[in-house]
Scaffold this active site. Structure first.
Site, PDB file in Angstrom:
ATOM      1  N   ASP A  15      -3.826  -8.410   5.492  1.00  0.00           N
ATOM      2  CA  ASP A  15      -2.369  -9.082   5.391  1.00  0.00           C
ATOM      3  C   ASP A  15      -2.461  -9.996   6.544  1.00  0.00           C
ATOM      4  O   ASP A  15      -1.838 -11.206   6.514  1.00  0.00           O
ATOM      5  CB  ASP A  15      -1.293  -8.115   5.412  1.00  0.00           C
ATOM      6  CG  ASP A  15      -1.183  -7.213   6.560  1.00  0.00           C
ATOM      7  OD1 ASP A  15      -2.317  -6.766   6.798  1.00  0.00           O
ATOM      8  OD2 ASP A  15      -0.128  -6.726   6.841  1.00  0.00           O
ATOM      9  N   HIS A  65       5.118  -9.533  10.902  1.00  0.00           N
ATOM     10  CA  HIS A  65       6.184  -9.414   9.671  1.00  0.00           C
ATOM     11  C   HIS A  65       7.402  -9.601  10.206  1.00  0.00           C
ATOM     12  O   HIS A  65       7.941  -9.255  11.043  1.00  0.00           O
ATOM     13  CB  HIS A  65       5.816  -8.240   9.066  1.00  0.00           C
ATOM     14  CG  HIS A  65       4.429  -7.593   8.439  1.00  0.00           C
ATOM     15  ND1 HIS A  65       4.054  -8.070   7.331  1.00  0.00           N
ATOM     16  CD2 HIS A  65       3.565  -6.994   9.131  1.00  0.00           C
ATOM     17  CE1 HIS A  65       2.764  -7.699   7.373  1.00  0.00           C
ATOM     18  NE2 HIS A  65       2.448  -6.831   8.295  1.00  0.00           N
ATOM     19  N   HIS A  78       0.896  -1.190   0.027  1.00  0.00           N
ATOM     20  CA  HIS A  78       0.034   0.232   0.197  1.00  0.00           C
ATOM     21  C   HIS A  78       0.795   1.167   0.088  1.00  0.00           C
ATOM     22  O   HIS A  78       0.844   2.052   0.831  1.00  0.00           O
ATOM     23  CB  HIS A  78      -1.053  -0.046   1.009  1.00  0.00           C
ATOM     24  CG  HIS A  78      -0.733  -0.127   2.582  1.00  0.00           C
ATOM     25  ND1 HIS A  78       0.296   0.671   3.264  1.00  0.00           N
ATOM     26  CD2 HIS A  78      -1.164  -0.896   3.584  1.00  0.00           C
ATOM     27  CE1 HIS A  78       0.317   0.192   4.576  1.00  0.00           C
ATOM     28  NE2 HIS A  78      -0.696  -0.659   4.735  1.00  0.00           N
ATOM     29  N   TYR A  88      10.067   0.263   8.635  1.00  0.00           N
ATOM     30  CA  TYR A  88       8.834  -0.189   8.815  1.00  0.00           C
ATOM     31  C   TYR A  88       8.238   0.760   9.935  1.00  0.00           C
ATOM     32  O   TYR A  88       7.004   1.378   9.610  1.00  0.00           O
ATOM     33  CB  TYR A  88       8.843  -1.611   9.679  1.00  0.00           C
ATOM     34  CG  TYR A  88       7.487  -2.163   9.658  1.00  0.00           C
ATOM     35  CD1 TYR A  88       6.993  -2.988   8.776  1.00  0.00           C
ATOM     36  CD2 TYR A  88       6.841  -1.924  10.984  1.00  0.00           C
ATOM     37  CE1 TYR A  88       5.553  -3.343   8.674  1.00  0.00           C
ATOM     38  CE2 TYR A  88       5.574  -2.587  11.075  1.00  0.00           C
ATOM     39  CZ  TYR A  88       4.900  -3.324  10.135  1.00  0.00           C
ATOM     40  OH  TYR A  88       3.717  -3.786  10.362  1.00  0.00           O
TER      41      TYR A  88
HETATM   42 FE1  FEO Z   1      -1.586  -3.457   9.905  1.00  0.00          FE
HETATM   43 FE2  FEO Z   1       0.341  -6.075   8.742  1.00  0.00          FE
HETATM   44  O1  FEO Z   1      -1.217  -5.128   8.990  1.00  0.00           O
END
Ligand code: FEO
Length: 397
Positions: A82, A225, A24, A192
């Site tokens: 996700d 992640h 995104h 990130y």
């Molecule tokens: Fe806020 Fe990895 O989704």
């Protein structure tokens, strides 16, 4: 990637997305992972799922450990797709009547994504859930980074499942922090933070304080992640505190785009002068650098100067894109300035300056505008701007 045992009867069963390059609007040059965790206890519990298109990888991992139909409980720490995208297919397989524990906002948001057909059980901050030998604890982390976000903690093993917090978009065949290159890991963690968590810095500081008061200890932090934090937990937590404090740094960043090189000449002259004053400075062209890399540099810079030519009475599209992105991420405590070349109307630097003021930047000098190509006097003006920025940054040293 196959499943990985991370502790006794606890497995990583997520999916690696090697080829994603845009998340995104965030450039993910190193791909990503969507982490899900399976806990084998009296109640077999799954924490989070993966992006829908990687369902087969995820369910294949679970199948290597147990028959997925044996899963009793799903915990959804976060609604973003996700992590929730595989919920419909998973629930269809394991039974739609199985409970999905989530925050109160999670129940609302998951229903808005998938309808009311699942058995959502909302939990609050500090609520506990016994799954056999373990009693899971939920920690509400509203707006870190969605209203529904929460953490799940296992006191028995001191493992925190931290949803997006402490994540990195970093695809690797390794699952633990000590197995990967540390510099690359922290580079991805910082990127990130800058692109996902930057606006919520104050909430992060409050959360760290709350966790310290609760005296929670961590052997492992398992984000949704990237890799699992073990040996580097103190380091990543202290970096989150440092990034969240947003203290001013004696470093400048000059970001620009250009049509016929005049704004570029200005940018280079400003950079040369700042460097001459012994201040660390970085130049980034928006033709060459992605917005998500530029914002990562903003995190490390006390001064951010933005240059744009005037195009059709406005700022250049790439500069507009970046300013919109930066405004949403709400960096604090910045010195700023605008500059640019123009032909006949010259609105761009003034538009930038107004936007920087709206972002509460401390404007170091009025917008610098030069008609067409900078001459000797114009270059002097650029050097003067560089000097003013350097002087302000020296006060921070
Ligand atoms: Fe806020 Fe990895 O989704």
């Amino acid at each position: 990637m196959g499943p990985v045992k991370i502790a006794d009867n606890i497995y990583w069963v997520g999916a690696v997305d090697w080829n994603i390059r845009d998340f995104h609007g965030y450039s993910t040059y190193e791909g990503s992972t969507y982490n899900a965790y399976l806990i084998l206890d009296e109640k077999i519990t799954l924490i989070d799922t993966v992006k829908e298109h990687l369902y087969e990888q995820f369910i294949g991992n679970i199948k290597q450990i147990i028959d997925p139909k044996k899963i009793d409980i799903l915990i959804s720490n976060h609604t973003e797709m996700d992590h929730s995208g595989s919920i419909p297919r998973l629930m269809h397989l394991i039974g739609k009547d199985k409970p999905i524990y989530c925050s109160k906002m999670g129940k609302k948001n998951l229903s808005l994504h998938f309808g009311d057909k699942f058995y959502f059980i909302p939990v609050g901050d500090g609520d506990k859930l016994s799954i056999g030998k373990r009693e899971l604890m939920f920690i509400e982390t509203r707006m870190l980074h969605w209203p529904d976000s929460m953490f799940t903690y296992i006191p028995e093993e001191k493992i925190l499942f931290s949803s997006d917090a402490f994540g990195e978009h970093y695809a690797t065949s390794k699952r633990f922090d000590y197995e990967v290159d540390k510099d690359e890991l922290f580079k991805q963690a910082k990127k990130y933070f800058a692109n996902i968590l930057y606006p919520y810095s104050n909430l992060i500081l409050k959360l760290v304080e709350k966790i310290q008061k609760l005296k929670l200890e961590f052997n492992m932090i398992c984000p949704d992640h990237g890799v699992i934090w073990t040996k580097n937990i103190p380091d990543i937590v202290s970096r989150y505190v440092e990034w969240s404090k947003q203290e001013q740094k004696s470093r400048a960043l000059v970001v620009y785009d250009t049509m016929w090189h005049s704004t570029e000449i200005m940018a280079e002259e400003i950079v040369k002068e700042i460097a001459k004053e012994q201040i660390d400075v970085k130049l980034m062209s928006l033709k060459s650098c992605h917005r998500s890399d530029v914002i990562t540099e903003v995190l490390d810079s006390g001064a951010v100067l933005i240059g744009s030519p005037t195009l059709n009475n406005n700022i250049f599209p790439t500069v507009s894109d970046f300013l919109t992105y930066m405004k949403g991420l709400r960096p604090q405590n910045k010195i700023g300035a605008a500059f640019g070349s123009y032909g006949w109307s010259g609105e761009a630097p003034k538009v930038i300056e107004k936007l920087l003021e709206e972002m509460k930047f401390d404007i170091v000098s009025p917008a610098l505008r030069i008609q067409y190509v900078p001459n000797a006097q114009g270059l002097d003006m650029c050097r003067d701007l560089g000097k003013q920025v350097a002087a302000r940054l020296k006060q921070l040293k």
